[in-house]
Design an enzyme around this catalytic site. Sequence first.
Site, PDB file in Angstrom:
ATOM      1  N   HIS A 271      42.731  38.036  38.802  1.00  0.00           N
ATOM      2  CA  HIS A 271      44.076  37.181  38.458  1.00  0.00           C
ATOM      3  C   HIS A 271      44.117  37.166  37.065  1.00  0.00           C
ATOM      4  CE1 HIS A 271      47.049  33.998  38.584  1.00  0.00           C
ATOM      5  NE2 HIS A 271      47.174  34.286  39.983  1.00  0.00           N
ATOM      6  N   ASP A 328      45.541  36.262  47.759  1.00  0.00           N
ATOM      7  CA  ASP A 328      45.651  37.323  48.985  1.00  0.00           C
ATOM      8  C   ASP A 328      44.650  37.788  49.605  1.00  0.00           C
ATOM      9  OD1 ASP A 328      47.964  38.430  46.254  1.00  0.00           O
ATOM     10  OD2 ASP A 328      48.653  37.686  48.275  1.00  0.00           O
TER      11      ASP A 328
HETATM   12  C1  SDX Z   1      49.376  37.516  42.903  1.00  0.00           C
HETATM   13  O1  SDX Z   1      50.365  35.927  38.384  1.00  0.00           O
HETATM   14  C2  SDX Z   1      50.251  35.355  39.441  1.00  0.00           C
HETATM   15  O2  SDX Z   1      50.331  34.058  39.584  1.00  0.00           O
HETATM   16  C3  SDX Z   1      50.380  36.079  40.813  1.00  0.00           C
HETATM   17  C4  SDX Z   1      50.158  35.456  42.108  1.00  0.00           C
HETATM   18  C5  SDX Z   1      51.237  34.388  42.567  1.00  0.00           C
HETATM   19  O3  SDX Z   1      50.718  33.336  43.141  1.00  0.00           O
HETATM   20  O4  SDX Z   1      52.260  34.647  42.266  1.00  0.00           O
HETATM   21  O5  SDX Z   1      49.066  34.615  41.881  1.00  0.00           O
HETATM   22  C6  SDX Z   1      49.926  36.385  43.204  1.00  0.00           C
HETATM   23  O6  SDX Z   1      49.855  38.484  42.636  1.00  0.00           O
HETATM   24  C7  SDX Z   1      47.555  37.687  43.296  1.00  0.00           C
HETATM   25  C8  SDX Z   1      47.000  38.927  42.545  1.00  0.00           C
HETATM   26  C9  SDX Z   1      47.050  39.897  43.519  1.00  0.00           C
HETATM   27  N1  SDX Z   1      46.699  41.183  43.323  1.00  0.00           N
HETATM   28  C10 SDX Z   1      45.547  41.877  43.358  1.00  0.00           C
HETATM   29  O7  SDX Z   1      44.578  41.195  44.227  1.00  0.00           O
HETATM   30  C11 SDX Z   1      45.426  43.350  43.347  1.00  0.00           C
HETATM   31  C12 SDX Z   1      43.977  43.390  42.524  1.00  0.00           C
HETATM   32  N2  SDX Z   1      43.985  42.713  41.239  1.00  0.00           N
HETATM   33  C13 SDX Z   1      44.043  43.419  40.271  1.00  0.00           C
HETATM   34  O8  SDX Z   1      45.081  44.555  40.141  1.00  0.00           O
HETATM   35  C14 SDX Z   1      44.215  42.257  38.661  1.00  0.00           C
HETATM   36  O9  SDX Z   1      43.200  41.655  38.776  1.00  0.00           O
HETATM   37  C15 SDX Z   1      45.648  41.551  38.561  1.00  0.00           C
HETATM   38  C16 SDX Z   1      46.888  42.521  38.664  1.00  0.00           C
HETATM   39  C17 SDX Z   1      45.561  40.468  39.518  1.00  0.00           C
HETATM   40  C18 SDX Z   1      45.401  41.155  37.323  1.00  0.00           C
HETATM   41  O10 SDX Z   1      45.565  42.183  36.327  1.00  0.00           O
HETATM   42  P1  SDX Z   1      45.422  41.906  34.646  1.00  0.00           P
HETATM   43  O11 SDX Z   1      45.377  40.535  34.310  1.00  0.00           O
HETATM   44  O12 SDX Z   1      46.340  42.928  34.040  1.00  0.00           O
HETATM   45  O13 SDX Z   1      43.969  42.292  34.600  1.00  0.00           O
HETATM   46  P2  SDX Z   1      43.420  44.059  34.090  1.00  0.00           P
HETATM   47  O14 SDX Z   1      43.874  44.807  35.248  1.00  0.00           O
HETATM   48  O15 SDX Z   1      43.491  44.140  32.931  1.00  0.00           O
HETATM   49  O16 SDX Z   1      41.680  43.571  34.492  1.00  0.00           O
HETATM   50  C19 SDX Z   1      40.942  43.245  33.575  1.00  0.00           C
HETATM   51  C20 SDX Z   1      39.629  43.935  33.937  1.00  0.00           C
HETATM   52  C21 SDX Z   1      39.867  45.367  33.979  1.00  0.00           C
HETATM   53  O17 SDX Z   1      38.511  46.154  33.511  1.00  0.00           O
HETATM   54  P3  SDX Z   1      38.369  46.634  32.051  1.00  0.00           P
HETATM   55  O18 SDX Z   1      39.638  47.510  31.525  1.00  0.00           O
HETATM   56  O19 SDX Z   1      38.093  45.604  31.103  1.00  0.00           O
HETATM   57  O20 SDX Z   1      36.939  47.486  32.039  1.00  0.00           O
HETATM   58  O21 SDX Z   1      39.307  43.696  35.334  1.00  0.00           O
HETATM   59  C22 SDX Z   1      39.115  44.793  35.995  1.00  0.00           C
HETATM   60  C23 SDX Z   1      40.339  45.822  35.240  1.00  0.00           C
HETATM   61  O22 SDX Z   1      39.959  47.142  35.595  1.00  0.00           O
HETATM   62  N3  SDX Z   1      39.839  44.464  37.388  1.00  0.00           N
HETATM   63  C24 SDX Z   1      39.259  44.930  38.581  1.00  0.00           C
HETATM   64  C25 SDX Z   1      40.147  44.349  39.555  1.00  0.00           C
HETATM   65  N4  SDX Z   1      41.061  43.521  38.905  1.00  0.00           N
HETATM   66  C26 SDX Z   1      40.602  43.589  37.451  1.00  0.00           C
HETATM   67  N5  SDX Z   1      38.351  45.795  38.712  1.00  0.00           N
HETATM   68  C27 SDX Z   1      38.383  45.823  40.217  1.00  0.00           C
HETATM   69  N6  SDX Z   1      38.981  45.563  41.092  1.00  0.00           N
HETATM   70  C28 SDX Z   1      39.594  44.369  40.667  1.00  0.00           C
HETATM   71  N7  SDX Z   1      40.538  44.127  41.733  1.00  0.00           N
END
Ligand code: SDX
Length: 392
Positions: A271, A328
């Site tokens: 998140h 989610d």
């Molecule tokens: C919602 O914003 C809100 O409040 C949203 C929400 C709401 O109520 O409106 O809470 C609802 O959208 C919840 C999130 C649902 N999405 C997912 O579950 C999709 C999977 N999650 C990721 O795509 C990600 O964690 C996000 C999109 C939720 C957050 O993305 P960020 O903040 O841009 O973080 P990032 O992608 O830069 O990740 C940071 C690191 C990265 O690794 P490094 O580059 O540092 O090595 O963490 C890793 C990412 O690769 N990472 C994951 C991961 N999520 C982040 N690796 C594997 N699996 C994951 N799910």
Amino acid sequence: LSGVITIDPGYKNSGSCKSEVTFLDGELGILRYRGYSIEDLAEKAHFLEVSYLVIFGELPTTEQLVQFENDIRKHTLVNEEMKNIIDGFPKTAHPMGVLSALTSALTAFNPKSVNVENEKEMYEAVCKTMGKFLVIATWTYRKSMGFPLNYYDNTKGYVENFMRLMFELPTGPYQADPVVVSALDKLFILHADHEQNCSTSTVRMVGSSHAGLFASISAGVSALWGPLHGGANQAVLEMLEEINKDGGDAEKYLSKAKDKNDPFRLMGFGHRVYKNFDPRARIIKKAADEVLATLGVEDPILEIAKKLEVAALEDEYFKSRSLYPNVDFYSGIIYRALGIPTDMFTVMFAIGRLPGWIAQWKEMRENKEPIGRPRQVYVGYPLREFKGVDKR
Ligand code: SDX
């Protein structure tokens, strides 16, 4: 450019506005609507009560709540001509795409723009949106099933109507299970608002040009559709089903999620704000156990989700990145137990998030926020001389 422009991709470190609606603390895993904790509201309140709180800022008195429910009932009839629009879609159309189109089309039948200064007009626009959005959201499912479109029953409650609108067939009356209604009521409350998330920021951005409320909400539906945002609840179930089909080997999928060359992401994890447990995930996980036990549903997918969660929470990659289950991760498991089809999960999220979108749009307009228009740093070509096509 006067002064230095700092680029902040995804606005990770930028605040877009001041707001009184929702408070989040990502470190401590705190979520409050207008100062009330999400734990209290999920436990003690109902969705329309929380919608009133989120939109108007105060918990309603009994008469205000009764009045609100009755005023919503005045607007639950959707113009019959809207059916021509939904008939234009193939049955295979994703419900979120249909919902976004129908929401925008509501403008055509309610063209008068909302004057937020006029309290009475704003209140009516709120009731109209809450009433019509619920009906058209269920029409997306009915259309995909080839079922006749249902009408809201003004003698029944809001969440009970959702189940009727979805599942009542001409072959006989549908009686929603009270366990299901109360589980959905809680789920909608948990989704009601979440400060400046992607879809809410979109609603604010579109509304900042003084586009109408329906047009702004329609844009929010499109933003929520993405699998990185609300679309994640559908992606989680598809992921868990894939893991289940593949023998339920959580470790194998965890290593895929950690492999930078593998596009696989552990959906429902991570998140932007919560660097601790998402407080909603905690409540939903508990509700999943209760609802499935009460309904007597055995779902291997729930066991896989729990196995995945335990493994991820112990894994260095996830711990070092503060990746925890988000809202989610478990919600889809409950929706599935309630008989909601997977491609309707994000529509469920939209129904829950509607009061938050309305509240934030209303606040943005009441605060007379300027039109959203960020700058950029240009990194393209310097000036070039035009060449005729014969010289290219
Ligand atoms: C919602 O914003 C809100 O409040 C949203 C929400 C709401 O109520 O409106 O809470 C609802 O959208 C919840 C999130 C649902 N999405 C997912 O579950 C999709 C999977 N999650 C990721 O795509 C990600 O964690 C996000 C999109 C939720 C957050 O993305 P960020 O903040 O841009 O973080 P990032 O992608 O830069 O990740 C940071 C690191 C990265 O690794 P490094 O580059 O540092 O090595 O963490 C890793 C990412 O690769 N990472 C994951 C991961 N999520 C982040 N690796 C594997 N699996 C994951 N799910």
